[in-house]
Enzyme design. Structure first.
Site, PDB file in Angstrom:
ATOM      1  N   TYR A  52      60.123 118.229  12.253  1.00 28.24           N
ATOM      2  CA  TYR A  52      59.933 118.561  13.663  1.00 28.24           C
ATOM      3  C   TYR A  52      58.436 118.668  13.973  1.00 28.24           C
ATOM      4  CZ  TYR A  52      64.884 119.973  13.412  1.00 28.24           C
ATOM      5  OH  TYR A  52      66.232 120.013  13.207  1.00 28.24           O
ATOM      6  N   HIS A 111      67.707 117.011   4.744  1.00 30.05           N
ATOM      7  CA  HIS A 111      67.834 116.691   6.173  1.00 30.05           C
ATOM      8  C   HIS A 111      68.778 115.522   6.450  1.00 30.05           C
ATOM      9  CE1 HIS A 111      65.379 117.166  10.135  1.00 30.05           C
ATOM     10  NE2 HIS A 111      66.640 116.983  10.374  1.00 30.05           N
TER      11      HIS A 111
END
Length: 282
Positions: A52, A111
């Site tokens: 992010y 992820h």
């Protein structure tokens, strides 16, 4: 407030997502205030990732949480596929911990799947857990076949959560993934639980039934959508907002219960899957 148990810890079923946060310096103070408001309102889970903003979200979270007792928090971050190897994961974790200003994560997620063999990733996650720098590990963006493959590995069943996209307009995981996770007592984390504010064309917030239920409960449409996602007691939702007011509304949705009749109305508008669907990923 509804609770979910992850790795033996009970946490409120509405947490704080941080995707897209930390990217705009002009909004930094507002975003920090929103995260702190969420914790003050009763949230414990903060979900972030090294991806992010290339670490900027973790840095923002670290600043926001600095004045808060670490023991009150349940901190989740994620490792990118290209860093999920024996050679790179420890350094990746160290960088995340430094940005987050903490010496451990409560949960570290893989992820999404990449080219590193799954067995190697799992073994390294397990080693990092034994080191104490992560309390537990899990996966993200895993479909049913991925989960079954994971469970065949020697340490695969040590995973404590899977995080997938899930909202009223994207129910594909209900066909195979969620039932399998329930059978194996693997908690589910729902990202994008309000469909990114309808930016992906699901039209949840403008649906007449959703609006009608919101009016009847004297809440917002987004609170109805969140209450729907956490309705069964084993799903943790992590909505993201940079607004203090919306953050307070998100956390308050953990107190909202929809009746069987109301859930049936929503099922008519957004039917459950009757066959295997491709896993939705953002």
């Amino acid at each position: 407030m509804k609770q979910v148990t992850i790795n033996g810890q009970q946490v409120p079923a509405i947490g704080i997502g941080t995707w897209h946060m930390g990217d705009r310096p002009a909004q930094r103070e507002t975003e920090i205030a929103a995260i702190q408001a969420g914790i003050a309102a009763g949230a414990r889970v903060i979900d972030t990732a090294e991806m992010y903003g290339s670490g900027r979200a973790e840095d923002l979270v670290g600043e926001a949480l600095a004045p808060i007792d670490r023991q009150q928090l349940y901190l989740i971050s994620k490792v990118l596929p290209e860093n999920a190897s024996r050679q790179r994961m420890a350094a990746s974790l160290e960088a995340s911990l430094k940005r987050l200003r903490t010496d451990y994560l409560d949960l570290y997620l893989y992820h999404w799947r990449g080219s590193v063999p799954l067995a190697e990733t799992v073994d390294e996650l397990q080693r990092l857990q034994q080191s104490g720098k992560i309390r537990a590990w899990g996966v993200s963006n895993f479909d049913i076949d991925d989960l079954k493959e994971l469970w065949q590995l020697p340490n695969g069943a040590q995973a404590v959560a899977n995080e997938d996209l899930y909202h009223l307009g994207s129910r594909g995981v209900e066909y195979a993934v969620l039932p399998w996770q329930r059978e194996h007592q693997l908690p589910f984390i729902a990202y994008s639980p309000i469909a990114q504010g309808d930016s992906w064309g699901h039209h949840l917030a403008t649906n007449d039934v959703v609006k009608q239920l919101a009016a009847q409960h004297h809440v917002t449409v987004y609170q109805i959508l969140l209450a729907w996602v956490i309705r069964q007691g084993d799903v943790l939702a992590i909505p993201q907002t940079s607004s203090v007011a919306h953050m307070n509304e998100n956390i308050a949705a953990g107190e909202l219960t929809l009746t069987p009749a109301e859930l049936a109305l929503l099922d008519q508008q957004f039917p459950a899957p009757t066959s295997k669907q491709p896993l939705d990923i953002l």
